[in-house]
Design an enzyme around this catalytic site. Structure first.
Site, PDB file in Angstrom:
ATOM      1  N   PHE A   1      87.398 -16.362 -46.401  1.00 19.29           N
ATOM      2  CA  PHE A   1      86.386 -16.042 -46.868  1.00 19.29           C
ATOM      3  C   PHE A   1      85.016 -15.981 -45.555  1.00 19.29           C
ATOM      4  O   PHE A   1      84.814 -17.126 -44.842  1.00 19.29           O
ATOM      5  CB  PHE A   1      85.510 -18.347 -47.405  1.00 19.29           C
ATOM      6  CG  PHE A   1      86.748 -18.527 -48.720  1.00 19.29           C
ATOM      7  CD1 PHE A   1      86.615 -18.070 -49.885  1.00 19.29           C
ATOM      8  CD2 PHE A   1      87.890 -18.922 -48.578  1.00 19.29           C
ATOM      9  CE1 PHE A   1      86.881 -18.207 -51.318  1.00 19.29           C
ATOM     10  CE2 PHE A   1      88.667 -19.305 -49.566  1.00 19.29           C
ATOM     11  CZ  PHE A   1      87.947 -18.659 -51.108  1.00 19.29           C
TER      12      PHE A   1
ATOM     13  N   ASP B   1      86.118 -11.495 -47.397  1.00 15.10           N
ATOM     14  CA  ASP B   1      85.255 -11.766 -48.188  1.00 15.10           C
ATOM     15  C   ASP B   1      85.008 -11.114 -49.103  1.00 15.10           C
ATOM     16  O   ASP B   1      85.634  -9.511 -49.262  1.00 15.10           O
ATOM     17  CB  ASP B   1      84.089 -12.180 -47.274  1.00 15.10           C
ATOM     18  CG  ASP B   1      83.314 -12.916 -47.782  1.00 15.10           C
ATOM     19  OD1 ASP B   1      83.528 -13.826 -46.771  1.00 15.10           O
ATOM     20  OD2 ASP B   1      82.187 -13.030 -48.475  1.00 15.10           O
ATOM     21  N   SER B   2      83.916 -12.012 -50.986  1.00 13.41           N
ATOM     22  CA  SER B   2      84.198 -11.377 -51.900  1.00 13.41           C
ATOM     23  C   SER B   2      82.438 -10.364 -51.480  1.00 13.41           C
ATOM     24  O   SER B   2      82.230  -9.400 -51.883  1.00 13.41           O
ATOM     25  CB  SER B   2      83.637 -11.406 -52.982  1.00 13.41           C
ATOM     26  OG  SER B   2      82.880 -13.149 -52.692  1.00 13.41           O
TER      27      SER B   2
ATOM     28  N   ASP C   1      88.193 -20.799 -45.162  1.00  6.50           N
ATOM     29  CA  ASP C   1      86.906 -21.813 -45.359  1.00  6.50           C
ATOM     30  C   ASP C   1      85.837 -21.354 -46.865  1.00  6.50           C
ATOM     31  O   ASP C   1      84.893 -21.126 -47.013  1.00  6.50           O
ATOM     32  CB  ASP C   1      86.152 -21.604 -44.832  1.00  6.50           C
ATOM     33  CG  ASP C   1      84.874 -22.273 -44.421  1.00  6.50           C
ATOM     34  OD1 ASP C   1      84.942 -23.507 -45.053  1.00  6.50           O
ATOM     35  OD2 ASP C   1      83.956 -22.044 -43.384  1.00  6.50           O
TER      36      ASP C   1
ATOM     37  N   CYS D   1      84.318 -28.229 -48.756  1.00  7.04           N
ATOM     38  CA  CYS D   1      82.807 -28.228 -48.375  1.00  7.04           C
ATOM     39  C   CYS D   1      82.047 -29.195 -49.751  1.00  7.04           C
ATOM     40  O   CYS D   1      81.065 -29.489 -50.127  1.00  7.04           O
ATOM     41  CB  CYS D   1      81.538 -27.181 -48.081  1.00  7.04           C
ATOM     42  SG  CYS D   1      81.190 -25.859 -48.467  1.00  7.04           S
TER      43      CYS D   1
END
Ligand code: SAH
Length: 398
Positions: free
Chosen positions: A230, A252-253, A302, A342
């Site tokens: 991420f 990451d996407s 993350d 988060c």
């Protein structure tokens, strides 16, 4: 309590004994606690909050569409106007005096700075404002003018393109609010340069809450093969390389985020041979690494919010467990896992429990060597525990 007629304005009257959380200075008034509205108030207008027995409790912004029916501006019976807001903003800005040498940080952190629904991030000479609630929206233009007055910064970009605004009955909105801000701004973080796309990036452009944690990761990264999951625009990856990592793989996407990540690495003079940028789904890529027996000395997880609210906690817990379990398997002995949540709905003890369960099921022993949270420019008011959203653990596989 009898009040002079000129102070009488629209009042939101609470049900009997529903004033407890307000007396503890929690700023949210839920619809279930409200008996009725005495008078008229439009979206975001200021109302008095009164107990069932008529005692004044707070001045608050009225939000007729939301289950958080009002948010307290303050606990004194004084007008909410430009002077009131100037003092609030000025106080929050002065709290960041120690950030004077830092050119990108959060200037206003909503409820925790006593200004519900307002986020302001400073990127060098540009402010990016995010308005999340009816009350902050009502005062938007005044707040923008006050920010210019207090900071001397002339360029403000608005990034209120977030879904939660729907709950308030507000449309998503983004664009220039004041001056002529550029789409991209260069910032420096512990000597490392990043280009921030304030117009198209996530949130207000950058995840400022991880500023101090990215620096910490750099200090842990020497001579390690690092996997940054991420990665967004390479924050942790570039700090890890600067800290002497042997290699860094970023997943990451978002292809856009990865492209900017590679540009950020180049901006810092880092050799492209040190970085690999992989567009993909972390859940799948970790499984592929497991199947091909690829391993690492340091893994960073993350992810985005899996559980914005309590109702999604179970599903979120499964997601966290899955990626943490896989990460523990991919770590070499002595390897370090830096793992975050988060999600507002997952508190620190629950997150630690999930990570412990992941290690157990992965069949590995691990220790916590650091507990992390959001940076000091994202304070948590003690009367607003919801502000403590970022939880991180640095674990060592033993
Ligand atoms: N660590 C970053 C911020 C991460 S934000 C920093 O310091 O800047 C979360 C990132 O996860 C976003 O960039 C988003 O594009 C990405 N993402 C969301 N779901 C994903 C998935 N299933 N697989 C890979 N990346 C994903």
């Amino acid at each position: 309590m009898v009040r002079p007629y000129f102070l009488n304005m629209t009042s939101l009257i609470l049900k009997p004994s529903r004033e407890k959380s307000l007396l503890r200075r929690h700023p949210w008034i839920f619809s279930g606690a409200v008996a009725h509205l005495d008078g008229n108030a439009g979206m975001g207008e200021t109302v008095d909050i009164l107990s069932a027995t008529g005692d004044f409790l707070a001045k608050a912004a009225y939000s007729p569409n939301s289950s958080i029916r009002a948010r307290a501006w303050g606990w004194l019976d004084t007008p909410v106007d430009a002077d009131f807001l100037r003092l609030k903003l000025d106080t929050a800005i002065h709290r960041r005096a120690s950030f004077a040498e830092i050119n990108a940080y959060r200037l206003i952190h909503a409820e925790s700075d006593g200004i519900p629904g307002l986020i302001v991030d400073k990127y060098d000479d540009v402010l990016v404002m995010q308005i999340l609630t009816a009350g902050a929206e009502y005062w938007k233009e005044t707040l923008a003018d006050l920010l210019i007055e207090l900071t001397g910064i002339k360029d403000i970009y608005e990034r209120s393109d977030v879904e939660v605004r729907k709950l308030e009955g507000l449309e998503e909105k983004a664009g220039i609010l004041r001056g002529n801000p550029p789409d991209k701004v260069e910032i420096t973080e512990y000597g490392i340069r990043f280009t921030v796309d304030i117009a198209h990036g996530h949130k207000t452009g950058f995840y400022l809450d991880q500023r101090e944690n990215r620096h910490l990761v750099g200090q842990f990264a020497k001579d390690r093969d690092v996997l940054n999951c991420f990665s967004y625009t390479g924050g942790f990856s570039i700090h890890a390389t600067a800290g002497g990592a042997k290699s860094v793989m970023s997943i990451d996407s978002s292809g856009e985020a990865l492209k900017l990540g590679a540009e950020n690495a180049a901006l810092n003079g880092q050799a492209s041979s040190n970085h690999e940028w992989l567009e993909g789904d972390v859940f799948q890529e970790l499984r592929k690494f497991r199947d091909s027996r690829r391993d690492f000395d340091m893994i960073i997880l993350d992810p985005p919010k899996f559980a914005p609210t309590r109702s999604q906690v179970k599903k979120a817990a499964r997601g966290y467990k899955d990626i943490n379990l896989l990460a523990f398997k991919l770590l070499r002995p002595g390897g370090v896992l830096v793992t975050y949540s988060c999600s507002g709905g997952v508190d620190a003890p629950l997150f630690q429990k999930i990570v412990a369960g992941a290690a157990l099921d992965a069949g590995v022993d691990a220790q916590i060597i650091r507990k992390l949270s959001q940076g000091t420019d994202h304070p948590v008011a003690l009367n607003f525990p919801e502000g403590a959203y970022l939880k991180g653990l640095v674990c060592r596989k033993t």
